[in-house]
Design an enzyme around this catalytic site. Structure first.
Site, short mmCIF file in Angstrom:
data_model
loop_
_atom_site.label_atom_id
_atom_site.label_comp_id
_atom_site.label_asym_id
_atom_site.label_seq_id
_atom_site.Cartn_x
_atom_site.Cartn_y
_atom_site.Cartn_z
N GLY A 16 18.03 -0.51 33.64
CA GLY A 16 16.76 -0.27 32.97
C GLY A 16 15.80 -1.44 33.11
N ASN A 67 14.95 1.32 20.36
CA ASN A 67 16.37 1.00 20.37
C ASN A 67 16.90 0.49 19.03
OD1 ASN A 67 14.47 -0.89 21.74
ND2 ASN A 67 16.13 -2.35 21.41
N GLN A 88 16.75 4.79 25.71
CA GLN A 88 17.50 5.18 24.50
C GLN A 88 17.39 6.67 24.19
OE1 GLN A 88 19.64 3.38 22.95
NE2 GLN A 88 19.13 1.31 23.62
N SER A 110 18.77 4.25 32.09
CA SER A 110 19.86 3.30 32.30
C SER A 110 21.18 4.04 32.10
CB SER A 110 19.75 2.14 31.30
OG SER A 110 20.87 1.30 31.41
N ALA A 111 22.11 3.88 33.06
CA ALA A 111 23.37 4.65 33.02
C ALA A 111 24.25 4.28 31.83
CB ALA A 111 24.13 4.44 34.32
N HIS A 112 24.28 2.97 31.50
CA HIS A 112 25.30 2.55 30.52
C HIS A 112 25.00 2.97 29.09
CE1 HIS A 112 23.60 -1.21 28.63
NE2 HIS A 112 22.84 -1.20 29.70
N CYS A 153 19.31 -13.53 17.66
CA CYS A 153 19.69 -14.92 17.42
C CYS A 153 19.17 -15.76 18.58
CB CYS A 153 21.21 -15.00 17.36
SG CYS A 153 21.79 -16.52 16.67
N1 PLP Z 1 15.04 -0.48 27.51
C1 PLP Z 1 15.64 -0.27 26.34
C2 PLP Z 1 14.90 0.51 25.28
C3 PLP Z 1 16.92 -0.74 26.09
O1 PLP Z 1 17.49 -0.52 24.91
C4 PLP Z 1 17.58 -1.47 27.13
C5 PLP Z 1 18.92 -2.03 26.90
O2 PLP Z 1 19.24 -2.53 25.86
C6 PLP Z 1 16.92 -1.65 28.35
C7 PLP Z 1 15.65 -1.14 28.50
C8 PLP Z 1 17.54 -2.41 29.47
O3 PLP Z 1 18.43 -1.63 30.21
P1 PLP Z 1 19.57 -2.31 31.09
O4 PLP Z 1 20.59 -2.87 30.15
O5 PLP Z 1 20.11 -1.21 31.94
O6 PLP Z 1 18.90 -3.38 31.92
#
Ligand code: PLP
Length: 384
Positions: A71, A151, A179, A199-201, A324
């Protein structure tokens, strides 16, 4: 019964068993997808099969899916104004992910404008419209980035309404849908987005793979230049096994979308339980449409890090809604943008559910939460 309850899907979702199996099998694909021989063609076929599945999750055409390293990279690519033109201004909502807020190739001060949000965490469309009104045809063009859902709070943003305003001003709209994907239905045409990030994960796929998805007819500059992969829009030999895993995760996520009310019911039960434990608990963005899986909860007088550590020791994984940095816990930029009082923001914990979440996880979380809050409040009273 599982000894731990993982309730941090917005940080990353566990790898799905079907995905693991497909990734392991794809690791044996020997060829380079760009090679013309049989081995190359087999790898190419696997990549294209995954591309079709990812495209289907968001109603896009497969040829409009550009696979990236995640992402973050897709956001950086989206926020790169078309080459050779310096007449773009970038507008970002104040609650975007840091990978968007960094502004890609836009200068953070001279060409980046931050759009505020309401106390409920929804972008202020009135402010956006007022800013974009100043764009005269032939002048600066706006590139606007508005996430589909936040998120931290899960608040769903009015992307389609924003897109109408942006297009009226001759601009381009990018939406970070990392998200929202797999949690609410997404269709690139209905959203009105010119570009969207996945984003895949976050949906049970592997880490380190994602996509920038384009609306039909939208072009984008390569961020990573070199070979002609991904129709010259992202150089580098494809992460074949990761992409295959992403495809399987996207297919499963699409199939499960109609069953997300199961997750919403679990989340609602958790919030109800929390309110019973602590009547003064604050549930952020509770009054606006939210992702079905996300709860952002603060109990006045209880620090987030104390809750996160206490819940972890009790077998429950959640995140603090605060970041943090340099040893100092600061309120999250999302909650700060919403104007949440620092004493509430510092106590915000994010509980995020997903496909593996069960009632036992919610019960364990509520049990541990209740014990902790009781103890912490008693300690605070004794110290006072
Ligand atoms: N955008 C949002 C809203 C996210 O929550 C995240 C990951 O926390 C990302 C982008 C980034 O994605 P990636 O971890 O695949 O780089």
């Amino acid at each position: 019964m599982n000894q731990r309850s993982y309730l941090d899907y917005n940080a990353t979702a566990p790898l799905r068993a079907e995905v693991r199996e497909a990734v392991v099998a794809a690791l044996s694909l020997e060829g380079n997808p760009s090679s013309v021989h049989e081995e190359g063609r087999a790898a190419r076929a696997a990549v294209e099969d995954a591309r079709a599945k990812v495209a289907a999750l968001v109603g896009a055409r497969p040829e409009d899916v550009i696979f990236t390293s995640g992402g973050t990279e897709a956001n950086a690519q989206a926020l790169s104004a078309p080459a050779g033109e310096d007449s773009w201004h970038c507008y970002l909502s104040a609650i975007e992910h840091p990978s968007v807020l960094s502004g890609g190739r836009f200068h953070p001060e001279t060409t980046t404008i931050i759009i505020p949000v309401t106390p409920d965490g929804i972008v202020d469309l009135g402010v956006l419209a007022a800013k974009l009104e100043k764009h005269k045809p032939g002048g600066w063009r706006p590139l606007v980035s508005l996430m589909a859902a936040n998120n931290e709070t899960g608040a769903i943003q009015p992307v389609a309404e924003a897109a109408a305003v942006v297009h009226e001003a001759g601009g381009v709209l990018h939406s970070d849908t990392v998200q929202a994907a797999g949690r609410i239905p997404l269709d690139i045409a209905a959203l009105g987005a010119d570009m969207m990030t996945l984003s895949a994960h976050k949906i049970g796929g592997p880490k380190g793979v994602g996509a920038l998805v384009l609306a039909e007819g939208v072009g984008v500059e390569a961020l990573i230049r070199g070979g002609g992969q991904e129709r010259r829009r992202r150089a580098g030999t494809e992460n074949v096994s990761g992409i295959v895993g992403f495809g399987v995760a996207a297919e499963l996520a699409a199939a499960e979308l109609p069953h997300m009310d199961r997750i919403a019911k679990l989340r609602d039960a958790l919030e109800e339980g929390v309110r019973k434990i602590a009547a003064d608990a604050v549930i952020l963005s509770a009054s606006v449409p939210r992702l079905p899986n996300t709860a952002c909860i603060a109990v006045p007088g209880v620090k987030a890090e104390t809750l996160v550590i206490g819940l972890d020791l009790a077998g429950v994984a959640v995140s603090a809604g605060s970041a943090c940095s340099s040893g100092k816990v600061e309120a999250s930029h999302v909650l700060a943008a919403m104007g949440v009082a620092p004493e509430i923001a510092q106590g915000a914990v994010r509980v995020s559910l997903g496909f593996g979440s069960e009632n036992t996880d919610i019960q364990r979380c509520m049990g541990a939460f209740g014990d902790l809050v009781k103890r912490l409040k008693r300690d605070a009273q004794e110290a006072a």
